[in-house]
Design a protein around this motif. Structure first.
Motif, mmCIF file in Angstrom:
data_model
loop_
_atom_site.group_PDB
_atom_site.id
_atom_site.type_symbol
_atom_site.label_atom_id
_atom_site.label_comp_id
_atom_site.label_asym_id
_atom_site.label_seq_id
_atom_site.Cartn_x
_atom_site.Cartn_y
_atom_site.Cartn_z
ATOM 1 N N GLU A 218 -17.677 68.615 -13.551
ATOM 2 C CA GLU A 218 -18.478 69.672 -13.580
ATOM 3 C C GLU A 218 -17.599 70.993 -14.419
ATOM 4 O OE1 GLU A 218 -16.725 68.667 -11.114
ATOM 5 O OE2 GLU A 218 -16.817 70.048 -9.217
ATOM 6 N N LEU A 219 -16.140 70.819 -14.274
ATOM 7 C CA LEU A 219 -15.401 72.108 -14.621
ATOM 8 C C LEU A 219 -15.079 72.506 -15.977
ATOM 9 C CD1 LEU A 219 -12.815 71.130 -11.918
ATOM 10 C CD2 LEU A 219 -14.613 72.656 -11.764
ATOM 11 N N SER A 234 -12.086 77.790 -11.195
ATOM 12 C CA SER A 234 -11.178 79.118 -10.771
ATOM 13 C C SER A 234 -10.045 78.521 -9.966
ATOM 14 C CB SER A 234 -12.271 79.536 -9.708
ATOM 15 O OG SER A 234 -12.645 78.819 -8.701
ATOM 16 N N ASN A 235 -10.037 77.351 -9.577
ATOM 17 C CA ASN A 235 -8.904 76.709 -8.670
ATOM 18 C C ASN A 235 -7.600 76.653 -9.872
ATOM 19 O OD1 ASN A 235 -10.808 76.350 -6.812
ATOM 20 N ND2 ASN A 235 -10.501 74.144 -6.673
ATOM 21 N N GLY A 281 -11.875 65.973 -5.920
ATOM 22 C CA GLY A 281 -11.782 64.684 -5.875
ATOM 23 C C GLY A 281 -10.984 63.839 -4.915
ATOM 24 N N SER A 283 -12.194 63.807 -1.465
ATOM 25 C CA SER A 283 -13.121 63.503 -0.573
ATOM 26 C C SER A 283 -13.776 62.306 -0.313
ATOM 27 C CB SER A 283 -13.976 64.607 -0.464
ATOM 28 O OG SER A 283 -14.810 64.819 0.817
ATOM 29 N N ASP A 288 -14.945 60.662 -6.012
ATOM 30 C CA ASP A 288 -13.450 61.256 -5.613
ATOM 31 C C ASP A 288 -12.622 60.145 -5.874
ATOM 32 O OD1 ASP A 288 -14.639 63.530 -4.957
ATOM 33 O OD2 ASP A 288 -15.244 63.226 -2.856
HETATM 34 P P1 AMP Z 1 -14.819 67.825 -4.707
HETATM 35 O O1 AMP Z 1 -13.944 67.876 -3.632
HETATM 36 O O2 AMP Z 1 -14.391 67.331 -5.934
HETATM 37 O O3 AMP Z 1 -16.018 67.263 -4.240
HETATM 38 O O4 AMP Z 1 -15.275 69.533 -5.076
HETATM 39 C C1 AMP Z 1 -15.593 70.132 -4.100
HETATM 40 C C2 AMP Z 1 -16.597 71.456 -4.480
HETATM 41 O O5 AMP Z 1 -15.472 72.246 -4.871
HETATM 42 C C3 AMP Z 1 -17.368 71.183 -5.332
HETATM 43 O O6 AMP Z 1 -18.449 72.052 -5.276
HETATM 44 C C4 AMP Z 1 -16.689 71.598 -6.780
HETATM 45 O O7 AMP Z 1 -17.422 71.854 -7.731
HETATM 46 C C5 AMP Z 1 -15.867 72.458 -6.246
HETATM 47 N N1 AMP Z 1 -14.635 72.540 -7.185
HETATM 48 C C6 AMP Z 1 -13.909 71.495 -7.431
HETATM 49 N N2 AMP Z 1 -12.716 71.820 -8.119
HETATM 50 C C7 AMP Z 1 -12.827 73.158 -8.514
HETATM 51 C C8 AMP Z 1 -12.118 74.049 -9.295
HETATM 52 N N3 AMP Z 1 -11.229 73.614 -10.049
HETATM 53 N N4 AMP Z 1 -12.522 75.448 -9.582
HETATM 54 C C9 AMP Z 1 -13.802 75.655 -8.855
HETATM 55 N N5 AMP Z 1 -14.571 74.747 -8.040
HETATM 56 C C10 AMP Z 1 -13.890 73.654 -7.869
#
Ligand code: AMP
Ligand code: MG
Length: 445
Positions: A218-219, A234-235, A281, A283, A288
């Protein structure tokens, strides 16, 4: 709920009796939820201090010094005048006063940066400027304010004690003194001190290079096309900023899609750095894949679940001798996990002696409740009044609410067992933003 634990070759079988009856789940040893303290201890045990490098004096500012700095000379190297005035023999003027001045002959005018070749005789004085070496035969300096010069004579209106207004050799530091010890963070005073010791190059601890990777289909990068289903990574930027804030150098690995090959490729690139941090990724979702990929690459997972909120999933292990942190994806979870585990690790790598954020006691300004089980890190606005700190929640505490981090000065930390705190009770706060504490006015007493 009831648990039986049977140890079978590093595998634990959890049998939980829920209302619907017993259910058997198979967990490997490393899948067990561990406490924040245990996780931090495991991380720090795996971290080694990097080597040293030589930098020029000014570049040492903010670095951790990697050598003990001894003085090879007395500073100041010789007795010198602390005042603009007249160097003289106190014996000659011991009866001088406002009412009865004593007249001396001025035999030389000595600016700073020059040494007198004269040896002072009885009844003589040498006009001397601050910092000039004390001439032979003189034992004190009378301030220019207590004198009146007329041609080659000076009237002295005040007596002096022997040694008065003289800065003696070695009064700052003595030859052989340990002046700055290894592990000190170099500030402006240390830079000045090392300059006065003639040190133009200094050994400091190396700054680690930290590879930062974001994962997720999604990024997109900060100015990428969002369409109807993408979000900005943003991370990538908050984590790289946290790395920079530690004084380390972030290496931007960009974004890996949720595919094994893409992830492996990026992690492999990261092994050239001193540490790898990924977010997302880790979780239990279908996409993941970070843990699987890291395991396939040979990483022995030291843990992957920590009893904290926000931020439970957090994979940690080593690949090719490099520490790897698989941080959770939610923006607040990744930042807070970084604060608790990655920051101390980076600071340790850099040779810092103090690696933890300051912890203070504060008065809670509102009731807080939580479930028992995990340590909670509540974003808080911290104020100080009459020497007492107060903490108020920033509002919504969802792990996706990045604005709560923008508002936060600190984190109220509630232990695992706690279930509620009442307004007015004492809480422990980890200060995040010590550089937000400013004075409103000079405030001199
Ligand atoms: P995940 O652990 O990959 O399932 O991500 C958990 C949540 O964090 C999801 O809503 C992601 O879209 C969000 N997320 C993951 N990576 C980032 C990132 N680099 N910047 C912003 N949000 C993120
Ligand atoms: Mg994801």
């Amino acid at each position: 709920m009831l648990f039986f634990r049977i140890d079978l070759n590093r595998n634990y079988f959890f049998i939980s009796f829920k209302s619907r009856g017993p259910r058997l789940t198979n967990h490997t040893e490393e899948e067990i939820l561990i406490s924040v303290e245990e996780a931090l201890a495991l991380v720090l045990r795996s971290i080694e201090v990097l080597g040293l490098e030589k930098v020029d004096l000014l570049s040492s500012l903010g670095r951790v010094i990697g050598e003990d700095i001894y003085s090879l000379q007395d500073i100041p190297p010789w007795d010198n005048s602390a005042m603009d005035g007249y160097a003289l023999r106190h014996d000659d003027i011991k009866f001088a006063s406002l009412k009865s001045s004593i007249l001396l002959k001025v035999v030389e005018d000595l600016p700073a940066g020059f040494r007198s070749s004269k040896v002072l005789k009885k009844g003589e004085a040498i006009k001397i400027m601050t910092g000039a070496p004390i001439p032979q035969g003189t034992d004190s300096v009378v301030m220019v304010e207590d004198t009146v010069q007329e041609d080659t004579r000076v009237k002295i209106f005040k007596s002096t004690e022997p040694g008065e207004n003289i800065r003696s050799a070695g009064e700052d530091v003595r030859k052989g003194d340990l002046v700055i010890s290894r592990g000190t963070i170099v500030g402006p005073a240390e830079v000045g001190m090392m300059a006065s010791l003639g040190r133009s190059f200094i050994l400091v601890n190396q700054r680690p290079q930290i590879a930062v990777l974001s994962t997720g289909d999604e990024l997109v990068d900060v100015d990428g096309e969002l369409g109807s289903s993408k979000i900005i990574s943003s991370n990538s930027y908050s984590l790289m900023s946290q790395v920079k804030e530690c004084g380390a150098t972030p290496i931007q690995l960009g974004i890996a899609r949720d595919r094994r090959e893409a992830l492996e490729d990026k992690f492999r690139q990261g092994t050239r750095a001193d540490m790898i941090i990924s977010s997302g990724g880790v979780s239990v979702g279908d996409y993941d894949l970070v843990k699987d990929v890291l395991k396939k690459m040979g990483m022995k997972m030291k843990f992957w679940k920590v009893a904290m909120k926000p931020g439970r999933p957090l994979a940690f292990g080593m690949i090719a001798g490099r520490p790897v942190f698989g941080l959770p994806g939610n923006p607040v979870s990744s930042m807070i996990s970084f604060e608790q585990f990655v920051r101390p690790a980076i600071l340790k790598m850099m040779g810092h002696q103090s690696i933890y954020r300051p912890i203070i006691d504060a008065v809670a300004l509102e009731n807080i409740s939580k479930k028992s089980g995990r340590k909670h890190f509540i974003r808080a606005i911290v104020t100080c009044k009459d020497g007492v700190y107060y903490a108020a929640s920033t509002g919504g505490q969802g792990s996706g609410i990045l604005f709560s981090m923008v508002k936060a000065d600190g984190l109220v930390i509630l232990p695992e067992k706690a279930t509620e705190v009442k307004a007015g009770e004492k809480v422990v706060v980890q200060l995040l933003n010590t550089n937000r504490v400013f004075a409103e006015k000079p405030g001199y007493p």
